[in-house]
Design an enzyme around this catalytic site. Structure first.
Site, PDB file in Angstrom:
ATOM      1  N   HIS A   1     -19.243 -18.513 -63.329  1.00  0.00           N
ATOM      2  CA  HIS A   1     -17.804 -18.339 -63.130  1.00  0.00           C
ATOM      3  C   HIS A   1     -17.149 -17.525 -64.232  1.00  0.00           C
ATOM      4  O   HIS A   1     -15.931 -17.567 -64.418  1.00  0.00           O
ATOM      5  CB  HIS A   1     -17.082 -19.689 -62.999  1.00  0.00           C
TER       6      HIS A   1
ATOM      7  N   ARG B   1      -0.964 -14.336 -69.057  1.00  0.00           N
ATOM      8  CA  ARG B   1      -1.300 -13.629 -70.305  1.00  0.00           C
ATOM      9  C   ARG B   1      -1.951 -12.302 -69.959  1.00  0.00           C
ATOM     10  O   ARG B   1      -2.226 -12.017 -68.804  1.00  0.00           O
ATOM     11  CB  ARG B   1      -2.300 -14.464 -71.100  1.00  0.00           C
TER      12      ARG B   1
HETATM   13  P1  ADP Z   1     -11.121 -20.716 -64.330  1.00  0.00           P
HETATM   14  O1  ADP Z   1      -9.668 -20.930 -64.587  1.00  0.00           O
HETATM   15  O2  ADP Z   1     -11.992 -21.744 -64.989  1.00  0.00           O
HETATM   16  O3  ADP Z   1     -11.557 -19.303 -64.561  1.00  0.00           O
HETATM   17  P2  ADP Z   1     -10.871 -20.188 -61.449  1.00  0.00           P
HETATM   18  O4  ADP Z   1     -10.119 -21.106 -60.581  1.00  0.00           O
HETATM   19  O5  ADP Z   1     -10.219 -18.901 -61.828  1.00  0.00           O
HETATM   20  O6  ADP Z   1     -11.317 -21.008 -62.773  1.00  0.00           O
HETATM   21  O7  ADP Z   1     -12.283 -19.862 -60.825  1.00  0.00           O
HETATM   22  C1  ADP Z   1     -13.256 -19.118 -61.534  1.00  0.00           C
HETATM   23  C2  ADP Z   1     -14.355 -18.659 -60.594  1.00  0.00           C
HETATM   24  O8  ADP Z   1     -14.962 -19.790 -59.938  1.00  0.00           O
HETATM   25  C3  ADP Z   1     -13.895 -17.761 -59.457  1.00  0.00           C
HETATM   26  O9  ADP Z   1     -13.787 -16.406 -59.828  1.00  0.00           O
HETATM   27  C4  ADP Z   1     -15.015 -17.996 -58.452  1.00  0.00           C
HETATM   28  O10 ADP Z   1     -16.179 -17.296 -58.846  1.00  0.00           O
HETATM   29  C5  ADP Z   1     -15.316 -19.480 -58.598  1.00  0.00           C
HETATM   30  N1  ADP Z   1     -14.501 -20.294 -57.651  1.00  0.00           N
HETATM   31  C6  ADP Z   1     -13.339 -20.921 -57.927  1.00  0.00           C
HETATM   32  N2  ADP Z   1     -12.841 -21.547 -56.827  1.00  0.00           N
HETATM   33  C7  ADP Z   1     -13.718 -21.324 -55.828  1.00  0.00           C
HETATM   34  C8  ADP Z   1     -13.775 -21.695 -54.428  1.00  0.00           C
HETATM   35  N3  ADP Z   1     -12.823 -22.431 -53.851  1.00  0.00           N
HETATM   36  N4  ADP Z   1     -14.833 -21.249 -53.698  1.00  0.00           N
HETATM   37  C9  ADP Z   1     -15.814 -20.483 -54.266  1.00  0.00           C
HETATM   38  N5  ADP Z   1     -15.812 -20.108 -55.560  1.00  0.00           N
HETATM   39  C10 ADP Z   1     -14.789 -20.516 -56.347  1.00  0.00           C
END
Ligand code: ADP
Length: 448
Positions: free
Chosen positions: A236, A292
């Site tokens: 991620h 940010r």
């Molecule tokens: P963080 O704030 O920890 O970066 P995010 O919510 O932005 O978390 O999610 C980071 C990554 O996790 C996304 O870019 C994707 O790769 C994966 N991800 C998050 N939510 C989902 C979901 N509902 N289904 C599939 N992958 C997800």
């Protein structure tokens, strides 16, 4: 009187990035640093430098009292937090403003709302953005979680309301695994963020990560600067980013861009922000908003010609947005490679002394890095040591230039991710742009 001296509450490449924008605007800079960063490039270049504590980030870069004191003794009239550290800490933003110092960031209330992902989703939904199906807010009862998960269909993903940096998240394949996996995510969230509030989302099978850059003036005007595709991820975490996305048409960009810009205008959003979506089968699903500057902002700078840090500083200074949506044009293609001090394939950290350093150059090649030969990369912080950003009039041209630029980069003494990027840009799926958030991990597994 406008801003005349900015305290940079960060380190590494982003501290240098902020210093550069400030100096181009004729603004002085104050570097604050831990004892481990006394020899850092941005500390050398800043007009003033204050040591604010020992290596541990909690005692230095996260030490509110030390940072505020440094601002007072150096007479800084603004603070730029960069990304990470204090950048999304609403309480810190409040304290900065209470001291009569300009906060180069969004209004604290918006940082607070968007920092809680449950609140953020509610707000985004109310502003008309499409959401990933999931629990309607936080859930704490395992039976209720199972019921919701059956309703939206497994697999689901449990996410921490306070999450960030890919932590506090677990994919749940089936009902029998739910309780144990959610407990793991809760433990991780508790230790990382001190808050184990969880929510559930449908786990999308094979999406892309597409995010829109926005800017607001805080008075109801907002623009979007197009999207970035950050689908190439490991755990991620983004590894390689590009703008524009290979799959978004100009019509889609206009449609989604207007939707997010209007949402920001309605909120009265101030400064830079990023609205993150997952994209699957032509549909967008909001996941979170970052209040940010992002690591990957230079790809947007490359295709718009705008300096996003300069824009942030101007807005914090009460100036209007420097362009209208109509004036803003997108040209060409840009790719950023994140270069970390780590083994390129096992990802084991590799801090230490850089014995030789030569950065790529030439037309449309940019390197954002505080590295120099003889510099010792401290083991205490994030492993990202450089960003290579390359521009081309077409995506194909951009990839060709990136290949050439990666060949020129030399970092000796530590292991880096350069060999990983060199292999990646020869993969047919990367060349065609046909990859999703699953691609890199699957490829790494096959390669091993
Ligand atoms: P963080 O704030 O920890 O970066 P995010 O919510 O932005 O978390 O999610 C980071 C990554 O996790 C996304 O870019 C994707 O790769 C994966 N991800 C998050 N939510 C989902 C979901 N509902 N289904 C599939 N992958 C997800």
């Amino acid at each position: 009187m406008g801003i005349s001296r900015i305290l940079i509450a960060n380190r590494g490449e982003i501290a240098l990035r902020i210093h550069r924008a400030a100096h181009e605007m004729g603004i002085e800079t104050v570097a604050v640093h831990s004892t481990a960063d006394a020899e850092a490039m941005h500390v050398r270049l800043a007009d003033h430098a204050v040591c604010i504590g020992p290596p541990s980030a909690t005692e230095s870069y996260l030490n509110t009292a030390a940072i505020i004191s440094a601002a007072e003794i150096t007479d800084a009239d603004a603070i730029h937090p960069g990304y990470g550290f204090m950048s999304e800490n609403a309480q810190f933003a409040d304290i900065v403003e209470a001291h009569g110092i300009k906060w180069i960031g969004p209004k604290p209330e918006h940082i607070r709302t968007m920092g809680d992902k449950v609140q953020a989703k509610k707000t985004a939904g109310a502003l008309g953005l499409p959401l990933v199906p999931g629990s309607d807010g936080a859930v704490s009862d395992f039976d209720e979680m199972r019921r919701i998960a059956e309703e939206i269909g497994f697999p689901v993903i449990a996410k921490a309301a306070a999450g960030g940096g890919g932590r506090g998240m677990k994919v749940i394949p089936s009902a029998d695994k739910l309780e144990s996996l959610v407990r793991q995510a809760m433990n991780e969230a508790k230790s990382a963020f001190g808050d184990d509030t969880m929510y559930l989302e449908k786990y999308l099978g094979n999406p892309r990560h597409i995010e829109f850059q926005v800017f607001g003036d805080g008075n109801g005007n907002a623009i979007h600067l197009g999207e970035r595709d950050c689908s190439l991820q490991r755990r991620h975490q983004k590894v390689f980013e590009e703008a524009p996305s290979p799959v978004i048409t100009p019509e889609e960009r206009d449609r989604m861009g207007s939707l997010v810009a209007n949402a920001m205008a309605d909120m009265g959003y101030r400064g830079a922000g990023t609205i993150e979506f997952l994209w699957e089968n032509g549909e967008f699903y909001f996941i979170e908003m970052n209040t940010r500057l992002q690591v990957e902002h230079p790809v947007t700078e490359a295709i718009t010609g705008m300096d996003l840090v300069r824009e942030q500083i101007r807005i914090a200074d009460g100036k209007p947005l420097s362009v209208t949506q109509e004036d803003l044009q997108f040209h060409g293609h840009a790719i950023e490679c994140r270069i970390n001090a780590e083994d390129p394939f096992t990802f084991a950290p590799s801090p230490g002394k850089v014995t030789y350093y030569h950065q790529a150059g030439g037309m449309h090649v940019r390197v954002d890095s505080g590295l120099y030969a003889g510099y010792t990369i401290p083991p205490y912080y994030d492993s990202m040591i450089a960003k290579l950003i390359v521009y081309g009039r077409t995506r194909e041209g951009c990839l060709m230039r990136l290949r050439r630029a990666l060949e020129e980069m030399v970092i000796e003494g530590v292991k880096t991710s350069i060999p990983l990027h060199q292999e990646l840009i020869h993969q047919p799926d990367i060349i065609s742009g046909d990859y999703t958030i699953k691609w890199l991990e699957e490829w790494l597994e096959k390669r091993a």
